[in-house]
Design an enzyme around this catalytic site. Structure first.
Site, PDB file in Angstrom:
ATOM      1  N   HIS A   1       0.825  -1.214   0.000  1.00  0.00           N
ATOM      2  CA  HIS A   1       0.000   0.000   0.000  1.00  0.00           C
ATOM      3  C   HIS A   1       0.859   1.265   0.000  1.00  0.00           C
ATOM      4  O   HIS A   1       0.316   2.362   0.047  1.00  0.00           O
ATOM      5  CB  HIS A   1      -0.890  -0.012   1.237  1.00  0.00           C
ATOM      6  CG  HIS A   1      -0.091  -0.220   2.486  1.00  0.00           C
ATOM      7  ND1 HIS A   1       0.405  -1.457   2.820  1.00  0.00           N
ATOM      8  CD2 HIS A   1       0.365   0.634   3.412  1.00  0.00           C
ATOM      9  CE1 HIS A   1       1.121  -1.351   3.921  1.00  0.00           C
ATOM     10  NE2 HIS A   1       1.113  -0.090   4.308  1.00  0.00           N
TER      11      HIS A   1
ATOM     12  N   ASP B   1      -5.614  -2.742  -2.033  1.00  0.00           N
ATOM     13  CA  ASP B   1      -4.374  -1.965  -2.024  1.00  0.00           C
ATOM     14  C   ASP B   1      -3.496  -2.275  -3.234  1.00  0.00           C
ATOM     15  O   ASP B   1      -3.908  -2.989  -4.153  1.00  0.00           O
ATOM     16  CB  ASP B   1      -3.612  -2.191  -0.718  1.00  0.00           C
ATOM     17  CG  ASP B   1      -3.004  -3.586  -0.627  1.00  0.00           C
ATOM     18  OD1 ASP B   1      -3.568  -4.515  -1.226  1.00  0.00           O
ATOM     19  OD2 ASP B   1      -1.968  -3.741   0.045  1.00  0.00           O
TER      20      ASP B   1
HETATM   21  C1  VG1 Z   1       1.430  -3.445   8.437  1.00  0.00           C
HETATM   22  C2  VG1 Z   1       0.180  -3.937   9.127  1.00  0.00           C
HETATM   23  C3  VG1 Z   1       0.211  -5.456   9.224  1.00  0.00           C
HETATM   24  C4  VG1 Z   1       0.416  -6.058   7.826  1.00  0.00           C
HETATM   25  C5  VG1 Z   1       1.651  -5.468   7.176  1.00  0.00           C
HETATM   26  C6  VG1 Z   1       1.836  -5.937   5.749  1.00  0.00           C
HETATM   27  O1  VG1 Z   1       2.565  -3.803   9.204  1.00  0.00           O
HETATM   28  O2  VG1 Z   1       0.048  -3.373  10.404  1.00  0.00           O
HETATM   29  O3  VG1 Z   1      -0.979  -5.890   9.816  1.00  0.00           O
HETATM   30  O4  VG1 Z   1       0.553  -7.442   7.921  1.00  0.00           O
HETATM   31  O5  VG1 Z   1       1.550  -4.053   7.157  1.00  0.00           O
HETATM   32  O6  VG1 Z   1       0.718  -5.631   4.966  1.00  0.00           O
HETATM   33  P1  VG1 Z   1       3.282  -2.764  10.182  1.00  0.00           P
HETATM   34  O7  VG1 Z   1       4.447  -3.504  10.726  1.00  0.00           O
HETATM   35  O8  VG1 Z   1       3.640  -1.585   9.346  1.00  0.00           O
HETATM   36  O9  VG1 Z   1       2.269  -2.393  11.211  1.00  0.00           O
HETATM   37  V1  VG1 Z   1       0.872  -5.420   3.282  1.00  0.00           V
HETATM   38  O10 VG1 Z   1      -0.640  -5.073   2.554  1.00  0.00           O
HETATM   39  O11 VG1 Z   1       1.998  -4.248   3.240  1.00  0.00           O
HETATM   40  O12 VG1 Z   1       1.441  -6.933   2.824  1.00  0.00           O
HETATM   41 CO    CO Z   2      -0.661  -5.255   0.486  1.00  0.00          CO
END
Ligand code: VG1
Ligand code: CO
Length: 553
Positions: free
Chosen positions: A119, A282
């Site tokens: 995202h 996303d």
């Molecule tokens: C964030 C979210 C987490 C999710 C990760 C990857 O991590 O909080 O729940 O699994 O993004 O999502 P963090 O460490 O920034 O809180 V994605 O859509 O980037 O694969």
């Molecule tokens: Co993602």
């Protein structure tokens, strides 16, 4: 065409435990950077993934962001030089994260490489990323990311081919050295699996019967998936999928499906004559936001934690879950709405650290079949990633079977289980040292916090979340500070592992409300004083200099 070995200097690649290598595009564009990372990965795999990639099948694709096209050709050359047997590549270099997971599983691949920073924004000044998934279709576990990191620090050369780009714009087969390259339709295998999971006849009746969906692909990878599945296979009106053309810069938008970055979807759902159901995904298609227009539940986004709980409570209405769920799981900061459903169903609910990889063992062992995160990720045992389009189909299937609008389903759920008011405050791009100091200070105070009164209630429990995987016994420590209150409320503090600038502090708040007459309150009203107290308790202003969060969701 010759295999060439190019010297490189060791570097610090993906930090262990993070979901892929995620950095500014400029870093990835340095000469030899992508090559060195991929070579580090290939060098590390024999030790941690049961063998080398030579002669094996890998899945390859990305979310179409800026640099996707260059990186994919670079990876193809390094893979061919390393003797990969077969590369299954999405046409145009495209594959959503869940579709890559489907392909790894269905084609029995050794693993897969997904190009995405999820995202995060794209474009020349934006972010890029490379993620490796293992044979179960899920994100590389920590022992793999650790080995790749170690290797990146000692690597001295990578292998590549001195050859031209492989055309990826058409489905077909080609050969590069010893490597078969199969360019596939990025949507077909995924769409076929969706037809096995959901009741497509019922969905067709719903979407042809006047029910209107608006799916916002945010100019990212899900556009082609949404067009094929919702419009072509299910007969939704053309134009149901909006922003459905994957663009290298995502149309200068931030492909994060939340009320801030998908504000136009929220707005489109709030006008008279709005569609019946709104959704967005996303950059790489693994997240979902679902939106209702109805004032009955305050309108807007259905909170991801609520959405997960509601899908669990209605799972038996989906063909794939006809026999019920063996168990469910949620990441630690996700609200406990899911736990209430699991209790009612008499099934276990596991609490795992943030990050999809922690669900993998539970899914593989059949202990759970549905899981999710507060960050808009929901999925099941059909893949080993979160899955945005799948979540939207799930909602539509539930709506079709129950014959009720989404808002009524939400309100009914709250009446039955109570409402878990929930909010997250993010402080983005704060100074890394300040962020560490803030968490460190809380950690040192854990023993003195119980008994303290905050927002009129007493803190009963305070800990730094640690998780022991019930299947392989591996331990993950320091996963976030949890404060539990005498009235059942909760505050969680943790640092993000996915940002590319400074540090991001996330604070999560929740409070259960059994009284249905109060379910119409806004989350801001229900949690405002708890949020203020949480900021005060952690001395956010004093330590970071910030008085307001960057993102509230
Ligand atoms: C964030 C979210 C987490 C999710 C990760 C990857 O991590 O909080 O729940 O699994 O993004 O999502 P963090 O460490 O920034 O809180 V994605 O859509 O980037 O694969
Ligand atoms: Co993602």
């Amino acid at each position: 065409m010759n295999i060439v070995s190019v010297p490189v200097t060791p570097f610090a690649g993906q930090r262990p435990g993070t979901s892929g290598l995620r950095k500014k595009v400029a870093e990835f564009r340095q000469a030899g950077y992508v090559e060195a990372f991929i070579q580090s990965l290939f060098d590390a795999l024999p030790e941690v993934a049961g063998g080398s990639v030579a002669g094996r099948t890998l899945v390859l694709g990305g979310d179409g962001r800026f640099f996707n096209d260059c990186a994919i050709q670079t990876i193809i050359r390094v893979a061919a030089a390393n003797g990969v047997g077969r590369l299954i590549v999405g046409r145009g270099g495209l594959l959503s994260t869940p579709a890559a997971s489907v392909l790894i599983r269905e084609r029995g691949a050794f693993g897969g490489i997904v190009l995405s920073a999820s995202h995060n924004p794209g474009g020349p000044d934006g972010d890029f990323g490379i993620k490796y998934n293992v044979a179960n279709g899920g994100p590389a576990p920590e022992r793999v990311t650790e080995a790749v990191f170690r290797r990146s620090q000692s690597i001295s050369a990578y292998l590549t081919l001195d050859t031209a780009d492989v055309p990826l714009d058409r489905v077909g087969a080609a050969r590069l050295g010893v490597t078969e390259i199969e360019v596939i339709d990025p949507v077909a295998d995924y769409a076929r699996l969706m037809e096995r999971i959901f009741d497509f006849d019922r969905l067709r009746d719903l979407l042809r019967g006047g029910f209107r969906l608006r799916f916002d692909a945010m100019n990212a990878v899900t556009g082609p998936y949404a067009r094929e599945i919702f419009e072509c296979r299910l007969g939704a009106a053309s134009g149901t999928a909006v922003n459905a053309e994957p663009l290298p810069d995502f149309g200068a938008r931030h492909p994060d499906p939340n009320p801030l970055h998908a504000a136009d979807l929220i707005a489109a759902m709030a006008v008279p004559g709005a569609p019946d159901f709104g959704a967005a995904s996303d950059g790489d298609g693994d997240r979902n936001m679902v939106v209702v227009g109805s004032a009955a539940i305050g309108g807007g986004m259905i909170g991801p934690s609520d959405s997960l709980a509601i899908l669990a409570a209605n799972a038996h209405l989906i063909p794939w879950f006809r026999d019920g769920l063996p168990g469910v799981a949620r990441s630690m900061p996700t609200s406990r709405a899911l736990d209430r459903v699991a209790d009612a169903l008499g099934i276990p609910c596991f609490e795992t650290p943030t990050g999809w990889k922690y669900f993998g063992n539970l899914l593989d062992a059949g202990r759970i079949a549905l899981c999710g995160e507060e960050s808009a990720g929901t999925s099941s045992n059909h893949v080993r990633e979160k899955d945005g389009v799948w979540a939207v189909l799930f909602w539509l299937n539930v709506i079709a079977v129950r014959g009720e609008p989404a808002a009524a389903i939400v309100a009914d759920h709250w009446r039955r289980f109570g409402r878990d008011f929930y909010r997250r405050h993010d402080y983005e791009a704060i100074d890394s040292e300040a962020a560490k100091r803030l968490i460190g200070t809380l950690r040192r105070r854990l023993r003195e916090l119980p008994g303290t009164r905050v927002d009129g209630f007493e803190i009963e429990t305070a800990d730094d979340f640690a998780y022991t995987d019930p299947i392989d016994g591996s331990v993950a420590e320091h996963q976030g500070i949890r404060l539990g209150f005498s009235n059942g409320s909760r505050i969680v503090y943790r640092l993000s592992g996915t940002g590319t600038e400074g540090a991001t502090l996330r604070m999560y708040f929740e409070r259960h409300e059994a009284d249905a007459s109060r379910h119409g309150l806004s989350a801001a009203a229900a949690l405002g004083s708890l949020a203020a107290a949480a900021a005060e308790l952690a001395a956010i202003k004093a330590i970071t200099g910030r008085s307001e969060p960057t993102v509230v969701m």
